[in-house]
Design a protein around this motif. Sequence first.
Motif, mmCIF file in Angstrom:
data_model
loop_
_atom_site.group_PDB
_atom_site.id
_atom_site.type_symbol
_atom_site.label_atom_id
_atom_site.label_comp_id
_atom_site.label_asym_id
_atom_site.label_seq_id
_atom_site.Cartn_x
_atom_site.Cartn_y
_atom_site.Cartn_z
ATOM 1 N N VAL A 82 48.254 5.024 11.206
ATOM 2 C CA VAL A 82 47.744 4.889 12.562
ATOM 3 C C VAL A 82 46.309 4.382 12.540
ATOM 4 O O VAL A 82 45.585 4.543 11.560
ATOM 5 C CB VAL A 82 47.801 6.220 13.347
ATOM 6 N N GLY A 83 45.940 3.767 13.650
ATOM 7 C CA GLY A 83 44.591 3.258 13.817
ATOM 8 C C GLY A 83 44.231 3.257 15.285
ATOM 9 O O GLY A 83 44.977 3.781 16.126
ATOM 10 N N PRO A 84 43.093 2.650 15.610
ATOM 11 C CA PRO A 84 42.644 2.616 17.003
ATOM 12 C C PRO A 84 43.715 2.049 17.936
ATOM 13 O O PRO A 84 44.343 1.032 17.636
ATOM 14 C CB PRO A 84 41.425 1.688 16.956
ATOM 15 N N GLY A 85 43.948 2.753 19.033
ATOM 16 C CA GLY A 85 44.924 2.308 20.025
ATOM 17 C C GLY A 85 46.334 2.827 19.806
ATOM 18 O O GLY A 85 47.164 2.748 20.700
ATOM 19 N N ASP A 86 46.633 3.337 18.613
ATOM 20 C CA ASP A 86 47.966 3.891 18.363
ATOM 21 C C ASP A 86 48.122 5.208 19.116
ATOM 22 O O ASP A 86 47.145 5.873 19.452
ATOM 23 C CB ASP A 86 48.189 4.138 16.866
ATOM 24 N N LYS A 87 49.349 5.589 19.373
ATOM 25 C CA LYS A 87 49.643 6.831 20.087
ATOM 26 C C LYS A 87 50.306 7.821 19.151
ATOM 27 O O LYS A 87 51.054 7.437 18.254
ATOM 28 C CB LYS A 87 50.555 6.551 21.283
ATOM 29 N N LEU A 88 50.011 9.100 19.388
ATOM 30 C CA LEU A 88 50.589 10.174 18.597
ATOM 31 C C LEU A 88 51.380 11.096 19.503
ATOM 32 O O LEU A 88 50.993 11.333 20.639
ATOM 33 C CB LEU A 88 49.482 10.989 17.912
ATOM 34 N N THR A 124 38.972 15.818 18.329
ATOM 35 C CA THR A 124 38.832 15.983 16.887
ATOM 36 C C THR A 124 38.955 14.620 16.228
ATOM 37 O O THR A 124 39.464 13.674 16.821
ATOM 38 C CB THR A 124 39.887 16.961 16.327
ATOM 39 N N THR A 125 38.480 14.529 15.014
ATOM 40 C CA THR A 125 38.641 13.317 14.219
ATOM 41 C C THR A 125 39.792 13.537 13.263
ATOM 42 O O THR A 125 39.844 14.560 12.568
ATOM 43 C CB THR A 125 37.355 13.017 13.418
ATOM 44 N N ILE A 126 40.708 12.599 13.233
ATOM 45 C CA ILE A 126 41.822 12.694 12.285
ATOM 46 C C ILE A 126 41.299 12.201 10.940
ATOM 47 O O ILE A 126 40.832 11.063 10.831
ATOM 48 C CB ILE A 126 43.017 11.839 12.750
#
Length: 76
Positions: free
Chosen positions: A25-31, A13-15
């Motif tokens: 958050v952005g590219p490379g961040d973890k959730l 999915t797209t956040i």
Amino acid sequence: MTAVAKITSKGQTTIPADIRAALQVGPGDKLAWEVLEAGVVQVRRVQPLDMEFLQAMEGTLDEWAGAADEEAYRDL
């Protein structure tokens, strides 16, 4: 804040941008995803320190991984 997004056939999915901004958050961040009661899911940004801490702790918890330990400490 509420946002709606579709899930693809691959489970992706797209956040939405507003949610990414709120979570910072952005590219490379973890959730981290946590399922709560009644199908509610909590999502938070994982701080780099969190990952380092969890990886460091992971190897030290093997002694507590037995069925007897699960039974003894289940209600704590």
